[in-house]
Design an enzyme around this catalytic site. Structure first.
Site, PDB file in Angstrom:
ATOM      1  N   GLU A 136       0.812  -1.209   0.000  1.00 62.09           N
ATOM      2  CA  GLU A 136       0.000   0.000   0.000  1.00 62.09           C
ATOM      3  C   GLU A 136       0.839   1.249   0.000  1.00 62.09           C
ATOM      4  OE1 GLU A 136      -2.623   0.239   3.250  1.00 62.09           O
ATOM      5  OE2 GLU A 136      -4.047  -1.153   2.357  1.00 62.09           O
ATOM      6  N   CYS A 149       3.052   8.053   2.373  1.00 67.17           N
ATOM      7  CA  CYS A 149       3.604   6.949   3.163  1.00 67.17           C
ATOM      8  C   CYS A 149       3.932   5.793   2.214  1.00 67.17           C
ATOM      9  CB  CYS A 149       2.555   6.540   4.205  1.00 67.17           C
ATOM     10  SG  CYS A 149       3.039   5.156   5.227  1.00 67.17           S
ATOM     11  N   CYS A 156       7.441  -8.518   5.758  1.00 64.08           N
ATOM     12  CA  CYS A 156       8.586  -8.075   6.573  1.00 64.08           C
ATOM     13  C   CYS A 156       9.231  -9.319   7.172  1.00 64.08           C
ATOM     14  CB  CYS A 156       8.081  -7.148   7.690  1.00 64.08           C
ATOM     15  SG  CYS A 156       9.406  -6.366   8.640  1.00 64.08           S
ATOM     16  N   CYS A 160       7.568  -7.999  14.922  1.00 67.14           N
ATOM     17  CA  CYS A 160       7.059  -7.161  16.013  1.00 67.14           C
ATOM     18  C   CYS A 160       5.665  -7.662  16.401  1.00 67.14           C
ATOM     19  CB  CYS A 160       7.023  -5.696  15.596  1.00 67.14           C
ATOM     20  SG  CYS A 160       8.659  -5.117  15.100  1.00 67.14           S
ATOM     21  N   SER A 276      11.424   3.222  15.868  1.00 65.94           N
ATOM     22  CA  SER A 276      10.289   2.593  16.548  1.00 65.94           C
ATOM     23  C   SER A 276      10.766   2.054  17.887  1.00 65.94           C
ATOM     24  CB  SER A 276       9.739   1.451  15.687  1.00 65.94           C
ATOM     25  OG  SER A 276       9.252   1.969  14.477  1.00 65.94           O
ATOM     26  N   CYS A 396      -0.645   2.670   9.119  1.00 63.59           N
ATOM     27  CA  CYS A 396       0.557   2.334   8.365  1.00 63.59           C
ATOM     28  C   CYS A 396       1.074   0.976   8.829  1.00 63.59           C
ATOM     29  CB  CYS A 396       1.640   3.375   8.588  1.00 63.59           C
ATOM     30  SG  CYS A 396       1.474   4.799   7.530  1.00 63.59           S
TER      31      CYS A 396
HETATM   32  N1  SAH Z   1       9.356  -1.309   9.719  1.00 62.96           N
HETATM   33  C1  SAH Z   1       9.502   0.050  10.057  1.00 62.96           C
HETATM   34  C2  SAH Z   1       8.549   0.967   9.315  1.00 62.96           C
HETATM   35  C3  SAH Z   1       7.149   0.481   9.052  1.00 62.96           C
HETATM   36  S1  SAH Z   1       6.044   0.414  10.401  1.00 62.96           S
HETATM   37  C4  SAH Z   1       9.378   0.225  11.543  1.00 62.96           C
HETATM   38  O1  SAH Z   1       9.002  -0.718  12.226  1.00 62.96           O
HETATM   39  O2  SAH Z   1       9.691   1.313  12.018  1.00 62.96           O
HETATM   40  C5  SAH Z   1       5.732   2.145  10.742  1.00 62.96           C
HETATM   41  C6  SAH Z   1       5.344   2.380  12.210  1.00 62.96           C
HETATM   42  O3  SAH Z   1       4.061   1.781  12.488  1.00 62.96           O
HETATM   43  C7  SAH Z   1       6.332   1.757  13.202  1.00 62.96           C
HETATM   44  O4  SAH Z   1       6.613   2.658  14.248  1.00 62.96           O
HETATM   45  C8  SAH Z   1       5.548   0.578  13.720  1.00 62.96           C
HETATM   46  O5  SAH Z   1       6.027   0.177  14.973  1.00 62.96           O
HETATM   47  C9  SAH Z   1       4.134   1.127  13.733  1.00 62.96           C
HETATM   48  N2  SAH Z   1       3.072   0.128  13.791  1.00 62.96           N
HETATM   49  C10 SAH Z   1       3.064  -1.105  13.269  1.00 62.96           C
HETATM   50  N3  SAH Z   1       1.904  -1.746  13.536  1.00 62.96           N
HETATM   51  C11 SAH Z   1       1.148  -0.876  14.251  1.00 62.96           C
HETATM   52  C12 SAH Z   1      -0.147  -0.941  14.824  1.00 62.96           C
HETATM   53  N4  SAH Z   1      -0.915  -2.019  14.707  1.00 62.96           N
HETATM   54  N5  SAH Z   1      -0.599   0.150  15.470  1.00 62.96           N
HETATM   55  C13 SAH Z   1       0.164   1.265  15.569  1.00 62.96           C
HETATM   56  N6  SAH Z   1       1.394   1.390  15.053  1.00 62.96           N
HETATM   57  C14 SAH Z   1       1.893   0.320  14.408  1.00 62.96           C
HETATM   58 FE1  SF4 Z   2       8.278  -5.070  10.266  1.00 60.86          FE
HETATM   59 FE2  SF4 Z   2       8.061  -2.525  11.157  1.00 60.86          FE
HETATM   60 FE3  SF4 Z   2       6.014  -4.280  11.391  1.00 60.86          FE
HETATM   61 FE4  SF4 Z   2       8.187  -4.579  12.893  1.00 60.86          FE
HETATM   62  S1  SF4 Z   2       6.742  -2.828  12.948  1.00 60.86           S
HETATM   63  S2  SF4 Z   2       7.109  -6.221  11.788  1.00 60.86           S
HETATM   64  S3  SF4 Z   2       9.791  -3.940  11.484  1.00 60.86           S
HETATM   65  S4  SF4 Z   2       6.862  -3.488   9.500  1.00 60.86           S
END
Ligand code: SAH
Ligand code: SF4
Length: 421
Positions: A136, A149, A156, A160, A276, A396
């Site tokens: 997306e 974005c 990935c 996480c 993050s 996102c």
């Molecule tokens: N992989 C990178 C960038 C993509 S995620 C990273 O982890 O930083 C972009 C942001 O969205 C990150 O800070 C991630 O921790 C957060 N994110 C992921 N899933 C989420 C969710 N369900 N609710 C809120 N933030 C989330």
């Molecule tokens: Fe991957 Fe970022 Fe999601 Fe962690 S938060 S699983 S690094 S996309």
């Protein structure tokens, strides 16, 4: 021409997803197979020179031809070679026979009343008939900026625990063309390419009205620092002054903490950094962001302290997802402030966006406000805009189906995430 590009995200800790519990990373499923007729989108100037050589253009013409192609591609947004009026007909047809100007294919577009747009992109897969590779790209307009974005990977490798993408396998890395191609298709769809003006000498030049897309965040699907080369090449094109020209200060790369590549992002890209963090203790961060077992909070913050170009004007954004009863106590807020002491920083509180099957809940709004107030009183810009309060949810980093619409709550959360400068 079939080129196999080996993904650069295999790590000693990589394990199959079926054994994911306790593992930091998953192994990728597929490779990218280049198109028989490649797109010029995403090629550096050096790669364009190689492309011209390959079709027999003499070396002494390269400089001029590359300048022309760069202008048509990245200033005017040409989608057909025959638009390139100052390129000879002969060369145009030669280019057309060998290359395309393709951007990623838009499988679905959603436009919300507030102007937020979401595009579901379909990328070529390895085998005919396999499940399409989808990512997306979201455009978030605000009064003072428009943020795009971008995604950097299909899926990935990281796991996480609060992230929906983390439950999916990494299918593959995006190419530089697919990453900068997201900016181009967004400009196509928003009609955001500079219009042509005729100068006194009759030459065409681009107008310099402010563009709708002023900012870029790498906060879509994937871990950008595990697809470093493609992300770097794409961002260098997006920030090139003779092309798309989005300032590096308005480009923010978000990482879960791939420490060895953090300094490289500063030196080789020069973009803004978002980290993050999500927890202040290793024990909890190991659970939320399992990559922490490889690169601890102390190592991560040491890399942040020495981020090339770091200053009060160019500070790091620390992202902190608000998880009810997990990381949202006021003691956590105090620990966060102590931890970041001395680092030029912004803190971006992201209300958790739940997904089916998650064990987490979003913090109560009152708690987010109290947490936010402590952070604010410690001198950090207010991280969450409160009035729409409870409506905020992030979107996102999460792939949705083509038919699923961005809810008002998600749109507002996207804005919270886009608040990086
Ligand atoms: N992989 C990178 C960038 C993509 S995620 C990273 O982890 O930083 C972009 C942001 O969205 C990150 O800070 C991630 O921790 C957060 N994110 C992921 N899933 C989420 C969710 N369900 N609710 C809120 N933030 C989330
Ligand atoms: Fe991957 Fe970022 Fe999601 Fe962690 S938060 S699983 S690094 S996309």
């Amino acid at each position: 021409m079939t080129t196999f590009v080996t993904p650069d995200h295999r790590h000693p800790d990589a394990r199959p997803a079926s054994h994911s519990a306790g593992f930091i990373e998953k192994v990728p499923l597929e490779h990218y197979v280049a198109e028989a007729k490649p797109s010029l989108v995403g090629m550096s100037r050096a790669a364009l020179a190689d492309a011209l050589t390959a079709i027999g253009v003499a070396a002494n013409q390269h400089k001029m031809r590359i300048q022309q192609l760069w202008h048509w591609l990245y200033v005017r947004g040409a989608t057909r070679f025959d638009e390139m009026t100052n390129v000879s007909k002969e060369l145009r047809s030669l280019l057309h026979e060998n290359f395309t100007l393709a951007r990623p294919e838009v499988a679905a577009e959603q436009i919300s009343v507030d102007g937020t747009r979401k595009w579901l992109l379909r990328l070529p897969g390895e085998h005919n008939g396999e499940h399409p590779h989808e990512v997306e790209c979201v455009y978030i307009p605000e009064t003072d900026r428009g943020t795009l974005c971008l995604s950097s990977q299909v899926g990935c490798t990281l796991t996480c625990s609060f992230c929906h993408t983390g439950t999916q396998r990494l299918v593959r890395n995006l190419t530089a063309g697919e990453i900068v191609g997201q900016v181009m298709l967004a400009r196509d769809r928003l009609d955001d390419w500079p219009g042509a003006l005729r100068t006194q000498s009759g030459l065409l030049r681009a107008d310099d009205k402010p563009r709708l897309i002023s900012n870029i965040v790498l906060m879509g699907m994937g871990e950008p620092l595990y697809n470093f080369d493609a992300v770097r090449d794409a961002l260098l094109i997006a920030s090139d002054n003779e092309g798309i020209a989005i300032s590096k200060r308005r480009i923010t790369l978000s990482t879960s903490g791939v420490v060895p590549n953090i300094a490289r992002a500063g030196t080789e890209i020069g973009c803004m950094l978002a980290v993050s963090l999500h927890a202040t203790r290793d024990e909890l961060r190991n659970e939320l962001v399992p990559l922490n077992r490889k690169y601890s909070i102390a190592e991560l913050l040491a890399a942040c302290r020495t981020y090339p170009g770091l200053s009060n004007a160019r500070c790091i954004t620390f992202e902190y997802v608000m998880l009810k009863g997990v990381n949202d106590s006021l003691a956590d807020a105090i620990a966060l402030i102590a931890l970041l002491k001395g680092i030029p920083a912004k803190i971006n509180l992201i209300p958790f966006n739940p997904w089916p099957g998650t064990k987490y809940e979003c913090s109560d709004w009152d708690q987010i406000e109290k947490f936010s107030e402590l952070i604010f009183n410690a001198g950090y810009a207010s991280p969450v805009r409160t009035p729409r309060g409870r409506d905020i949810l992030a979107a996102c980093g999460q792939l949705k189906s083509a038919t699923e619409k961005l809810s008002a709550r998600e749109r507002l959360a996207l804005r919270a995430m886009a608040m990086t400068d």
